[in-house]
Design a protein around this motif. Structure first.
Motif, mmCIF file in Angstrom:
data_model
loop_
_atom_site.group_PDB
_atom_site.id
_atom_site.type_symbol
_atom_site.label_atom_id
_atom_site.label_comp_id
_atom_site.label_asym_id
_atom_site.label_seq_id
_atom_site.Cartn_x
_atom_site.Cartn_y
_atom_site.Cartn_z
ATOM 1 N N VAL A 57 0.870 -1.166 0.000
ATOM 2 C CA VAL A 57 0.000 0.000 0.000
ATOM 3 C C VAL A 57 0.912 1.222 0.000
ATOM 4 O O VAL A 57 1.860 1.292 0.792
ATOM 5 N N THR A 74 -5.930 5.161 5.025
ATOM 6 C CA THR A 74 -5.304 3.998 4.395
ATOM 7 C C THR A 74 -5.708 2.679 5.067
ATOM 8 O O THR A 74 -5.517 1.605 4.511
ATOM 9 N N ASP A 101 -8.441 0.931 5.648
ATOM 10 C CA ASP A 101 -9.296 -0.035 4.928
ATOM 11 C C ASP A 101 -8.531 -0.757 3.828
ATOM 12 O O ASP A 101 -8.717 -1.948 3.609
ATOM 13 N N GLU A 102 -7.659 -0.041 3.150
ATOM 14 C CA GLU A 102 -6.871 -0.654 2.081
ATOM 15 C C GLU A 102 -5.886 -1.678 2.648
ATOM 16 O O GLU A 102 -5.684 -2.755 2.082
ATOM 17 N N ALA A 158 -7.919 -4.745 3.715
ATOM 18 C CA ALA A 158 -8.341 -5.480 2.526
ATOM 19 C C ALA A 158 -7.176 -6.298 1.960
ATOM 20 O O ALA A 158 -7.358 -7.451 1.547
ATOM 21 N N ALA A 159 -5.996 -5.719 1.955
ATOM 22 C CA ALA A 159 -4.821 -6.439 1.453
ATOM 23 C C ALA A 159 -4.475 -7.623 2.350
ATOM 24 O O ALA A 159 -4.051 -8.676 1.859
#
Length: 68
Positions: A37, A58, A60-61, A64-65
């Motif tokens: 990210v 950042t 949530d990203e 998700a990753a």
């Protein structure tokens, strides 16, 4: 990251956009495909509040990753 992932521990690398190409080259040289990210560059002059806001934006990203 490669060592942790090999042991079954999910990881996500977080770096600034300045390191996109470097991260890709390093991953290729290690033969890995890490979850990465990228956040805006630079960070060294940001205030604590700005860094917290960037982390919140950042989060949530990153989560998700980790789940993918």
């Amino acid at each position: 990251m490669a060592d942790l992932e090999a042991r079954g521990i999910p990881t996500v690398g977080v770096a600034t956009t300045q390191f996109i190409e470097g991260a890709a080259a390093q991953a290729k040289s290690l033969g890995i495909d890490p979850a990465l990210v990228f956040i805006p560059h630079p960070v060294q002059d940001r205030t604590d509040d700005e860094m917290r806001a960037m982390a919140v934006a950042t989060a949530d990203e990153v989560v998700a990753a980790l789940r993918s």
